[in-house]
Design an enzyme around this catalytic site. Sequence first.
Site, PDB file in Angstrom:
ATOM      1  N   HIS A  54       0.843  -1.200   0.000  1.00  0.00           N
ATOM      2  CA  HIS A  54       0.000   0.000   0.000  1.00  0.00           C
ATOM      3  C   HIS A  54       0.875   1.245   0.000  1.00  0.00           C
ATOM      4  O   HIS A  54       2.084   1.165   0.168  1.00  0.00           O
ATOM      5  CB  HIS A  54      -1.006  -0.014   1.148  1.00  0.00           C
ATOM      6  CG  HIS A  54      -0.430   0.098   2.530  1.00  0.00           C
ATOM      7  ND1 HIS A  54       0.384  -0.858   3.092  1.00  0.00           N
ATOM      8  CD2 HIS A  54      -0.560   1.070   3.477  1.00  0.00           C
ATOM      9  CE1 HIS A  54       0.715  -0.488   4.321  1.00  0.00           C
ATOM     10  NE2 HIS A  54       0.157   0.682   4.577  1.00  0.00           N
ATOM     11  N   HIS A  56       1.329   3.945   1.836  1.00  0.00           N
ATOM     12  CA  HIS A  56       1.858   4.711   2.968  1.00  0.00           C
ATOM     13  C   HIS A  56       3.380   4.796   2.910  1.00  0.00           C
ATOM     14  O   HIS A  56       4.074   3.843   2.575  1.00  0.00           O
ATOM     15  CB  HIS A  56       1.416   4.092   4.308  1.00  0.00           C
ATOM     16  CG  HIS A  56      -0.015   4.391   4.634  1.00  0.00           C
ATOM     17  ND1 HIS A  56      -0.743   3.641   5.527  1.00  0.00           N
ATOM     18  CD2 HIS A  56      -0.840   5.387   4.199  1.00  0.00           C
ATOM     19  CE1 HIS A  56      -1.970   4.148   5.615  1.00  0.00           C
ATOM     20  NE2 HIS A  56      -2.049   5.205   4.822  1.00  0.00           N
ATOM     21  N   ASP A  58       5.682   4.765   5.085  1.00  0.00           N
ATOM     22  CA  ASP A  58       6.527   3.827   5.835  1.00  0.00           C
ATOM     23  C   ASP A  58       6.650   2.477   5.123  1.00  0.00           C
ATOM     24  O   ASP A  58       7.358   1.586   5.600  1.00  0.00           O
ATOM     25  CB  ASP A  58       6.027   3.657   7.286  1.00  0.00           C
ATOM     26  CG  ASP A  58       4.623   3.104   7.392  1.00  0.00           C
ATOM     27  OD1 ASP A  58       3.715   3.634   6.726  1.00  0.00           O
ATOM     28  OD2 ASP A  58       4.430   2.123   8.137  1.00  0.00           O
ATOM     29  N   HIS A  59       5.980   2.337   3.976  1.00  0.00           N
ATOM     30  CA  HIS A  59       6.099   1.111   3.167  1.00  0.00           C
ATOM     31  C   HIS A  59       6.699   1.396   1.799  1.00  0.00           C
ATOM     32  O   HIS A  59       7.005   0.466   1.053  1.00  0.00           O
ATOM     33  CB  HIS A  59       4.727   0.442   3.015  1.00  0.00           C
ATOM     34  CG  HIS A  59       4.134   0.051   4.338  1.00  0.00           C
ATOM     35  ND1 HIS A  59       4.061  -1.247   4.779  1.00  0.00           N
ATOM     36  CD2 HIS A  59       3.633   0.825   5.345  1.00  0.00           C
ATOM     37  CE1 HIS A  59       3.531  -1.263   5.998  1.00  0.00           C
ATOM     38  NE2 HIS A  59       3.265  -0.016   6.364  1.00  0.00           N
ATOM     39  N   HIS A 112      -7.679  -0.497   5.473  1.00  0.00           N
ATOM     40  CA  HIS A 112      -6.607   0.375   5.974  1.00  0.00           C
ATOM     41  C   HIS A 112      -6.384   1.503   4.965  1.00  0.00           C
ATOM     42  O   HIS A 112      -6.308   2.680   5.341  1.00  0.00           O
ATOM     43  CB  HIS A 112      -5.351  -0.463   6.168  1.00  0.00           C
ATOM     44  CG  HIS A 112      -4.157   0.290   6.647  1.00  0.00           C
ATOM     45  ND1 HIS A 112      -4.082   0.875   7.886  1.00  0.00           N
ATOM     46  CD2 HIS A 112      -2.969   0.549   6.041  1.00  0.00           C
ATOM     47  CE1 HIS A 112      -2.904   1.459   8.025  1.00  0.00           C
ATOM     48  NE2 HIS A 112      -2.214   1.281   6.925  1.00  0.00           N
ATOM     49  N   ASP A 129      -0.367  -3.885   6.159  1.00  0.00           N
ATOM     50  CA  ASP A 129      -1.036  -3.304   7.320  1.00  0.00           C
ATOM     51  C   ASP A 129      -2.517  -3.680   7.356  1.00  0.00           C
ATOM     52  O   ASP A 129      -3.319  -2.996   7.990  1.00  0.00           O
ATOM     53  CB  ASP A 129      -0.912  -1.774   7.316  1.00  0.00           C
ATOM     54  CG  ASP A 129       0.496  -1.297   7.677  1.00  0.00           C
ATOM     55  OD1 ASP A 129       1.388  -2.140   7.887  1.00  0.00           O
ATOM     56  OD2 ASP A 129       0.692  -0.066   7.710  1.00  0.00           O
ATOM     57  N   HIS A 167       4.374  -4.562  10.578  1.00  0.00           N
ATOM     58  CA  HIS A 167       4.850  -3.888  11.794  1.00  0.00           C
ATOM     59  C   HIS A 167       5.031  -4.852  12.960  1.00  0.00           C
ATOM     60  O   HIS A 167       4.318  -5.851  13.070  1.00  0.00           O
ATOM     61  CB  HIS A 167       3.843  -2.809  12.251  1.00  0.00           C
ATOM     62  CG  HIS A 167       3.778  -1.613  11.353  1.00  0.00           C
ATOM     63  ND1 HIS A 167       4.539  -0.493  11.562  1.00  0.00           N
ATOM     64  CD2 HIS A 167       3.041  -1.380  10.243  1.00  0.00           C
ATOM     65  CE1 HIS A 167       4.260   0.404  10.616  1.00  0.00           C
ATOM     66  NE2 HIS A 167       3.358  -0.113   9.803  1.00  0.00           N
TER      67      HIS A 167
HETATM   68 FE    FE Z   1       2.510   0.893   8.081  1.00  0.00          FE
HETATM   69 ZN    ZN Z   2      -0.056   1.698   6.507  1.00  0.00          ZN
END
Ligand code: FE
Ligand code: ZN
Length: 254
Positions: A54, A56, A58-59, A112, A129, A167
Amino acid sequence: MPLTIEAVPVLETNYVWALHDGSRCVLVDPGSAAEPLAFLGDNGLELTAILVTHHHRDHTGGLDEILARHEVPVWGPRDERIEQVTHPVGEGGRIEIDQPSLSLTVLETPGHTTSHLMFHDDHHLISGDTLFSIGCGRLFEGTPEQMQASLDKLSRLPDETRIYCGHEYTLDNCRFALQVEPDNTALQARFERVQRLREDGRITLPSTLAEERAANPFLRTRKPEVIEAANQREPGTGKDPAAVFGVIRRWKDG
Ligand code: FE
Ligand code: ZN
């Protein structure tokens, strides 16, 4: 050589998953570049592809820097927010990679985010996530109905499926899950194991679908104990799995 799957920790709590055969490697969700690049170098691995669950940051935050050094295909959602994706895939799509030998099926799992994907074969689930160990992602862009339907797609997968999520949230998730199901012995046992692992600074993943089915409240929205807890929390919720899911999710978001 059979497939090896290793976690490369990045940022505060993220794992970049490295799937490799000892010489070629696929990276999943590189939220940062330096650590996965060092992992490749230290292990003498050649990067052959990247998978993204996805959009985001942080990915995806490491994509540009990794791609500047390794020109490889990027498999992920059809979503303009991830402009680095070269191989967009959707529900039922297949990801076929020669080296390391991988054949993954794509699940669309909105909740999400609207375009979140999970990838699986008969033994592995890369869940991003959407599903965490003993938890699930927050509903940033979706409804409880969507997330319940996304998690219901896992009902087809075997108990032994190993789960590689985005995570290290398992310990906190256990603490919350125990509020929902204080008498769940599988959950109590998982909490003890996870506490010991984290005290030793060790990873709690992968878990298995069997463990999640036994202890993750978000996969247990049809269980009498979880329905009861949701109705205690928000009287009148009833038994509808998406309604129960919504209550548990709001409860966790507190
Ligand atoms: Fe994440
Ligand atoms: Zn995420």
